[in-house]
Design a protein around this motif. Sequence first.
Motif, PDB file in Angstrom:
ATOM      1  N   UNK A   1      33.237   6.821 -20.177  1.00 44.73           N
ATOM      2  CA  UNK A   1      32.058   7.495 -20.718  1.00 44.73           C
ATOM      3  C   UNK A   1      31.090   6.453 -21.284  1.00 44.73           C
ATOM      4  N   UNK A   2      29.842   6.585 -20.886  1.00 43.13           N
ATOM      5  CA  UNK A   2      28.801   5.655 -21.310  1.00 43.13           C
ATOM      6  C   UNK A   2      27.708   6.406 -22.064  1.00 43.13           C
ATOM      7  N   UNK A   3      27.194   5.777 -23.105  1.00 40.55           N
ATOM      8  CA  UNK A   3      25.993   6.330 -23.719  1.00 40.55           C
ATOM      9  C   UNK A   3      24.806   5.471 -23.307  1.00 40.55           C
ATOM     10  N   UNK A   4      23.646   6.068 -23.365  1.00 39.66           N
ATOM     11  CA  UNK A   4      22.421   5.385 -22.969  1.00 39.66           C
ATOM     12  C   UNK A   4      21.273   5.891 -23.828  1.00 39.66           C
TER      13      UNK A   4
ATOM     14  N   UNK B   1      21.695   9.833 -24.132  1.00 32.34           N
ATOM     15  CA  UNK B   1      22.505  10.613 -23.217  1.00 32.34           C
ATOM     16  C   UNK B   1      23.904  10.061 -23.080  1.00 32.34           C
ATOM     17  N   UNK B   2      24.788  10.912 -22.597  1.00 32.09           N
ATOM     18  CA  UNK B   2      26.140  10.522 -22.227  1.00 32.09           C
ATOM     19  C   UNK B   2      26.316  10.729 -20.726  1.00 32.09           C
ATOM     20  N   UNK B   3      26.909   9.743 -20.106  1.00 32.36           N
ATOM     21  CA  UNK B   3      27.236   9.808 -18.694  1.00 32.36           C
ATOM     22  C   UNK B   3      28.699   9.428 -18.537  1.00 32.36           C
ATOM     23  N   UNK B   4      29.252   9.693 -17.362  1.00 31.20           N
ATOM     24  CA  UNK B   4      30.632   9.299 -17.128  1.00 31.20           C
ATOM     25  C   UNK B   4      30.815   8.885 -15.677  1.00 31.20           C
TER      26      UNK B   4
ATOM     27  N   UNK C   1      34.004   7.302  -7.944  1.00 35.67           N
ATOM     28  CA  UNK C   1      32.897   8.261  -7.955  1.00 35.67           C
ATOM     29  C   UNK C   1      31.661   7.639  -8.578  1.00 35.67           C
ATOM     30  N   UNK C   2      30.530   8.254  -8.323  1.00 39.71           N
ATOM     31  CA  UNK C   2      29.289   7.780  -8.909  1.00 39.71           C
ATOM     32  C   UNK C   2      29.198   8.226 -10.375  1.00 39.71           C
ATOM     33  N   UNK C   3      28.406   7.479 -11.106  1.00 31.73           N
ATOM     34  CA  UNK C   3      28.160   7.847 -12.499  1.00 31.73           C
ATOM     35  C   UNK C   3      27.388   9.163 -12.534  1.00 31.73           C
TER      36      UNK C   3
END
Length: 129
Positions: free
Chosen positions: A94-97, A35-38, A43-45
């Motif tokens: 942007x983070x991937x997980x 997944x990708x998150x930001x 603000x919260x992720x």
Amino acid sequence: QVQLVESGGGLVQAGGSLRLSCAASGRTFSAYGMGWFRQAPGKEREFVAAITWGTGRTYYADSVKGRFTISRDNAKNTVYLQMNSLNPEDTAVYYCAVKDIGSYFGTFRYTQISGYDLWGQGTQVTVST
């Protein structure tokens, strides 16, 4: 041990595009999905997009539907996020997980932060007006 390395972030004008990459390296890699998150300042992720590793089923946040496309290359252990029609509200790290195939799936949901097993270090995306 698996590591996730994101790349592709940068500065872009509103209306422009960027393509993020997240490569998994290390031991033999297999996953339920990625997944990708930001996370924007103060603000919260939040969830952006996710894809299952087997069937390639995709999930998107309403805010990015029609503008962002997630894809994966299983042979390269890499997931991509093509971002089009960017606007300043897309500015964030942007983070991937990854949800590792060896972990307990249970009630895991690709759209939720909890349950992902490993996170990348993040890549900054800045959209100017």
